[in-house]
Design an enzyme around this catalytic site. Structure first.
Site, mmCIF file in Angstrom:
data_model
loop_
_atom_site.group_PDB
_atom_site.id
_atom_site.type_symbol
_atom_site.label_atom_id
_atom_site.label_comp_id
_atom_site.label_asym_id
_atom_site.label_seq_id
_atom_site.Cartn_x
_atom_site.Cartn_y
_atom_site.Cartn_z
ATOM 1 N N GLY A 14 0.832 -1.207 0.000
ATOM 2 C CA GLY A 14 0.000 0.000 0.000
ATOM 3 C C GLY A 14 0.860 1.248 0.000
ATOM 4 O O GLY A 14 1.879 1.294 0.681
ATOM 5 N N ARG A 75 1.012 -4.864 -5.922
ATOM 6 C CA ARG A 75 1.144 -6.156 -5.244
ATOM 7 C C ARG A 75 1.375 -7.185 -6.353
ATOM 8 O O ARG A 75 0.817 -7.048 -7.437
ATOM 9 C CB ARG A 75 -0.111 -6.468 -4.441
ATOM 10 C CG ARG A 75 -0.381 -5.362 -3.406
ATOM 11 C CD ARG A 75 -1.451 -5.747 -2.419
ATOM 12 N NE ARG A 75 -1.969 -4.576 -1.734
ATOM 13 C CZ ARG A 75 -1.507 -4.096 -0.577
ATOM 14 N NH1 ARG A 75 -0.505 -4.694 0.034
ATOM 15 N NH2 ARG A 75 -2.040 -3.034 -0.028
ATOM 16 N N ASP A 106 5.432 -5.212 6.016
ATOM 17 C CA ASP A 106 6.086 -6.482 6.366
ATOM 18 C C ASP A 106 5.977 -7.532 5.261
ATOM 19 O O ASP A 106 6.878 -8.364 5.115
ATOM 20 C CB ASP A 106 5.608 -7.012 7.717
ATOM 21 C CG ASP A 106 4.099 -7.183 7.784
ATOM 22 O OD1 ASP A 106 3.411 -6.734 6.843
ATOM 23 O OD2 ASP A 106 3.627 -7.763 8.763
ATOM 24 N N THR A 129 4.235 2.487 5.491
ATOM 25 C CA THR A 129 2.832 2.089 5.631
ATOM 26 C C THR A 129 2.162 3.057 6.606
ATOM 27 O O THR A 129 2.794 3.508 7.552
ATOM 28 C CB THR A 129 2.693 0.621 6.135
ATOM 29 O OG1 THR A 129 1.347 0.394 6.567
ATOM 30 C CG2 THR A 129 3.602 0.309 7.297
ATOM 31 N N ASP A 131 -0.164 2.358 8.678
ATOM 32 C CA ASP A 131 -0.759 1.702 9.856
ATOM 33 C C ASP A 131 0.077 1.758 11.138
ATOM 34 O O ASP A 131 -0.442 1.513 12.216
ATOM 35 C CB ASP A 131 -1.060 0.226 9.541
ATOM 36 C CG ASP A 131 -2.192 0.100 8.550
ATOM 37 O OD1 ASP A 131 -3.051 0.999 8.525
ATOM 38 O OD2 ASP A 131 -2.214 -0.880 7.788
ATOM 39 N N ASP A 133 2.091 -0.323 12.308
ATOM 40 C CA ASP A 133 2.017 -1.575 13.068
ATOM 41 C C ASP A 133 3.259 -2.441 12.902
ATOM 42 O O ASP A 133 3.216 -3.645 13.106
ATOM 43 C CB ASP A 133 0.766 -2.363 12.643
ATOM 44 C CG ASP A 133 0.752 -2.664 11.159
ATOM 45 O OD1 ASP A 133 1.544 -2.054 10.410
ATOM 46 O OD2 ASP A 133 -0.068 -3.497 10.727
ATOM 47 N N ARG A 175 -6.804 -2.515 9.519
ATOM 48 C CA ARG A 175 -7.397 -3.857 9.490
ATOM 49 C C ARG A 175 -6.909 -4.712 10.657
ATOM 50 O O ARG A 175 -7.628 -5.498 11.218
ATOM 51 C CB ARG A 175 -7.062 -4.554 8.162
ATOM 52 C CG ARG A 175 -8.276 -4.637 7.252
ATOM 53 C CD ARG A 175 -7.901 -5.142 5.904
ATOM 54 N NE ARG A 175 -7.094 -4.166 5.196
ATOM 55 C CZ ARG A 175 -6.310 -4.423 4.170
ATOM 56 N NH1 ARG A 175 -6.195 -5.645 3.723
ATOM 57 N NH2 ARG A 175 -5.642 -3.473 3.567
#
Ligand code: ATP
Length: 323
Positions: A14, A75, A106, A129, A131, A133, A175
């Site tokens: 992303g 992707r 990741d 990213t 996120d 995370d 997500r």
């Protein structure tokens, strides 16, 4: 070990704001080391297709402030196969690429780790990213911008929620992780935050809606939370709690775009320099992380297997201040 003369750089997974700043930093650091540098378009897909382009200092002029990624991202299912990775290797050799910097999440590092076990081409990574995370880094490139975008949007929605005595369920990205939701909750003074890391939020939401004396509320819903998406929650609870005048707002892809904040540009610049330094220092399969205001090297294996917790203190801060 083979002397590195030419490196490749690409963005994968992303997109996130700051990826351009990251590519710029890699290109200019490589040139500073008198290396040649090639941009690979569309991530692993472009590596397989042979979409390589020589970069100069000028190729990355005036992009530090631009959102998205000028190298494009993608992707690639094919890269998950042995045949796909073989094609990618053939193209790297054909373009005389000795080492590669991958900017992504990741999944992208997992692919890079597998590839460099099969073929002797070192990869280092930069966390790109929104996120936040990723294990081993306090911040990922793009998170700060996304958080600011979400904060600005919620501030605006809060004005109308307050004016019309409404409860808004606002869905944000996440997500698997609630960093955007929780930090935006603290930053906007939201009444409640529903995140994937916490169980039993349905009862809490029910209790809040049935007991609160507030006439307007903001409830931030991370898309992967275990009660459901904002539309679903609002439908179920809106019928039962009509007095709250429930409304929904799904922020969607606007969270991924836009000009990166100063922090994301700074982070991308520091990690980009560090990534090329690491390659010149013969490092491989490590991600450049940022912990306690310092650059750290985190092995790909750890970033892939490790799970970054949301942190009890953040939850406590939100709990105290949202009452
Ligand atoms: P984001 O966090 O934004 O989702 P990401 O880097 O985790 O970013 P993924 O789609 O998981 O995004 O991975 C990007 C690409 O990395 C995949 O499309 C695929 O080409 C490659 N990749 C991921 N996992 C593997 C794997 N196990 N083997 C080979 N390649 C992989």
């Amino acid at each position: 070990m083979k002397k590195i003369k030419r490196i490749g750089v690409f963005t994968s997974g992303g997109d996130s704001p700051g990826m351009n700043s990251a590519v710029r930093a890699v290109v200019r650091t490589a040139i500073n080391y008198k290396l040649e540098v090639y941009g690979i378009h569309r991530g692993y897909k472009g590596m397989i297709r042979g979409e390589f382009e020589k970069m100069t200092s000028k190729s990355v002029a005036h992009i530090i402030q631009q959102g998205g990624t000028f190298l494009r991202s993608a992707r690639s299912k094919e890269f998950r196969t042995i045949e796909g990775r073989k094609k990618a290797y053939t193209n790297l050799v054909k373009n005389k690429i000795d080492a590669v910097v991958v900017i992504g999440g990741d999944g992208s590092f997992k692919g890079a780790g597998i590839f460099s076990q099969e073929y002797d081409i070192p990869f280092v990574g930069m966390p790109g990213t929104i996120d936040n995370d990723m294990f081993g880094t306090d911040y990922t490139i793009g998170f700060d911008t996304a958080l600011n975008t979400v904060t600005e949007a919620i501030d605006k929605i809060k004005d109308t929620a307050h004016s019309h005595d409404r409860t808004f369920f606002i869905e944000v990205m996440g997500r698997d992780a609630g960093f955007i939701a929780l930090k935006a909750g603290i930053a906007t003074g939201a009444e409640m935050v529903l995140i994937p890391e916490i169980e039993g939020q349905e009862e809490k939401l029910e209790k809040y809606l049935s007991t609160t004396k507030k006439t307007s509320s903001i409830i931030i819903v991370a898309e992967g939370n275990n009660v459901g998406g904002a539309e679903k929650i609002a439908k179920a609870f809106g019928k039962r709690f009509k007095e709250h005048g429930v409304r929904v707002n799904v922020l969607g892809h606007m969270q991924r775009g836009g000009s990166p904040t100063a922090f994301d540009r700074y982070l991308a610049s520091r990690l980009g320099v560090a990534a090329v330094d690491a390659l010149m220092d013969n490092q491989r399969s490590v991600m450049m992380g940022y912990a306690n205001h310092e650059v750290v090297h985190v092995p790909f294996n750890k970033t892939i297997k490790g799970k970054r917790g949301i942190g009890e203190e953040l939850l406590r801060v939100n709990e105290i201040l949202s009452k």
